[in-house]
Enzyme design. Structure first.
Site, PDB file in Angstrom:
ATOM      1  N   GLY A 233      45.821  45.628  46.922  1.00 50.86           N
ATOM      2  CA  GLY A 233      44.879  46.902  46.808  1.00 50.86           C
ATOM      3  C   GLY A 233      42.876  46.267  46.958  1.00 50.86           C
ATOM      4  N   HIS A 234      42.662  46.914  46.302  1.00 48.65           N
ATOM      5  CA  HIS A 234      41.197  47.444  46.182  1.00 48.65           C
ATOM      6  C   HIS A 234      40.504  46.502  45.921  1.00 48.65           C
ATOM      7  CE1 HIS A 234      41.327  51.236  43.707  1.00 48.65           C
ATOM      8  NE2 HIS A 234      41.471  50.026  43.092  1.00 48.65           N
ATOM      9  N   ASN A 235      39.115  46.213  46.247  1.00 49.61           N
ATOM     10  CA  ASN A 235      38.248  45.054  45.123  1.00 49.61           C
ATOM     11  C   ASN A 235      39.256  43.712  44.726  1.00 49.61           C
ATOM     12  OD1 ASN A 235      37.554  48.405  44.887  1.00 49.61           O
ATOM     13  ND2 ASN A 235      35.990  46.974  45.128  1.00 49.61           N
TER      14      ASN A 235
END
Length: 340
Positions: A233-235
């Site tokens: 997922g993001h980050n």
């Protein structure tokens, strides 16, 4: 290649007569001009049956074969031997006229660009990198030297790929993170304006998705190996030399340390910290931070030894339930007799 040459390249001692080695194979299938290995004592019996011309094995077992390379880590040294014989995939060199390369992109003269590749504006492709058909390289993407990008990979805008990175077919690097804000009229998209950074010597399996950051960056550390069908997922931040096995899913803004092992189908919740050296057993669900060098299993994840004990008990629960009901009935009967 002579056996003595292989020994010299791997810095290993060998016993027996020098001979020509033309390939690698398993103990069961190896021919007299092929080399094999023994790393697991479970397969000791095969030493009596194999036709391999030479075997990489522990020095303690050298008396059981005529020709061998002597290694304290046979599996590792066999992997290095396979590297000597492995042939790279592909049959094309140069830069095809059937590829689209934007005028502002910079492609090193030694890079191999197959037909039907798209390279966007201001992208940069390093020396000796090979890009297979159907790959999309977005705007301002940077790809380092000696990379291999297999067919139908998508590298979305501003993704950064280090040196000696391998990305297998169908993977998507830099797709939007799953970010939405709730409103009275529904869900509004939170634009994902960050990027993905993949450091040197990372390998990414087929059909894996690594989301760009909402803000800042999603980062995959040097030497980390990611299997097929993994979702990051993001980050998310992943440290160096970690292993993510097939179907792992990591929710946004989680930090994974160095030399972490996530076995198949592990799920990691968002905004967690998984310390260096942690190991998570297959199909585990992690919902809390893990200190360094923690081994866990199960869903929800628990200390691995407790998980193993629990796993033994679970199949016995129906039988235990019957015993408990029987004992409850007996207690009631005894209480009634005492009252009388």
């Amino acid at each position: 290649m002579l056996l003595s040459e292989i020994a010299a390249k791997l810095n290993l001692a060998f016993k027996g007569k020098d001979k020509e080695i033309r390939g690698v194979n398993t103990l069961e299938d190896a021919r007299e001009d092929e080399i094999s290995f023994l790393a697991n004592p479970k397969y000791l019996y095969l030493l009596e049956k194999t036709k391999a011309g030479a075997i990489i094995l522990n020095p303690d077992l050298s008396s059981r074969v005529e020709t061998a390379l002597l290694s304290s880590n046979p599996y590792l040294d066999f992997a290095r031997t396979v590297q000597l014989f492995a042939k790279p995939q592909g049959c094309f060199s140069g830069q095809s006229d059937l590829a689209f390369i934007h005028p502002t992109a910079k492609v090193h003269p030694t890079a191999n660009i197959y037909p039907f590749v798209f390279i966007g504006a201001k992208a940069q492709i390093g020396a000796k990198t090979t890009i297979f058909p159907g790959v999309y390289v977005g705007e301002k993407v940077k790809i380092g030297t000696d990379c291999v990008i297999y067919a139908n990979v998508c590298l979305l805008a501003e993704s950064q790929i280090g040196n000696k990175v391998i990305i297998h077919a169908g993977s998507v690097i830099g797709s939007d993170g799953f970010g939405f804000a709730q409103s009275q009229t529904g869900l509004e998209k939170f634009p994902q304006v960050g990027r993905v950074v993949v450091e040197d010597e990372v390998e990414i399996g087929a059909n894996t998705a690594i989301d760009r950051a909402a803000l800042g960056e999603t980062r995959i550390g040097k030497g980390t190996k990611i299997d097929n069908l993994v979702q990051i997922g993001h980050n998310v931040k992943i440290g160096q030399n970690s292993i993510l096995v097939a179907q792992v899913g990591i929710a946004g803004s989680t930090s994974i340390g160095n030399q972490v092992v996530l076995a198949g189908q592990v799920g990691i919740a968002g905004h967690l910290t998984i310390g260096d050296g942690c190991r998570v057993a297959a199909q585990s669900g992690v919902s809390k931070d893990l200190p360094p060098k923690t081994d866990v299993g199960g869903s929800p994840a628990m200390p691995h030894k407790l998980f193993l004990r629990s796993s033994v008990i679970v199949p016995k629960l129906p039988e235990l339930q019957k015993k408990i009901r029987y004992l409850e009935k007996k207690i009631v009967e005894l209480e009634e007799k005492l009252e009388e």
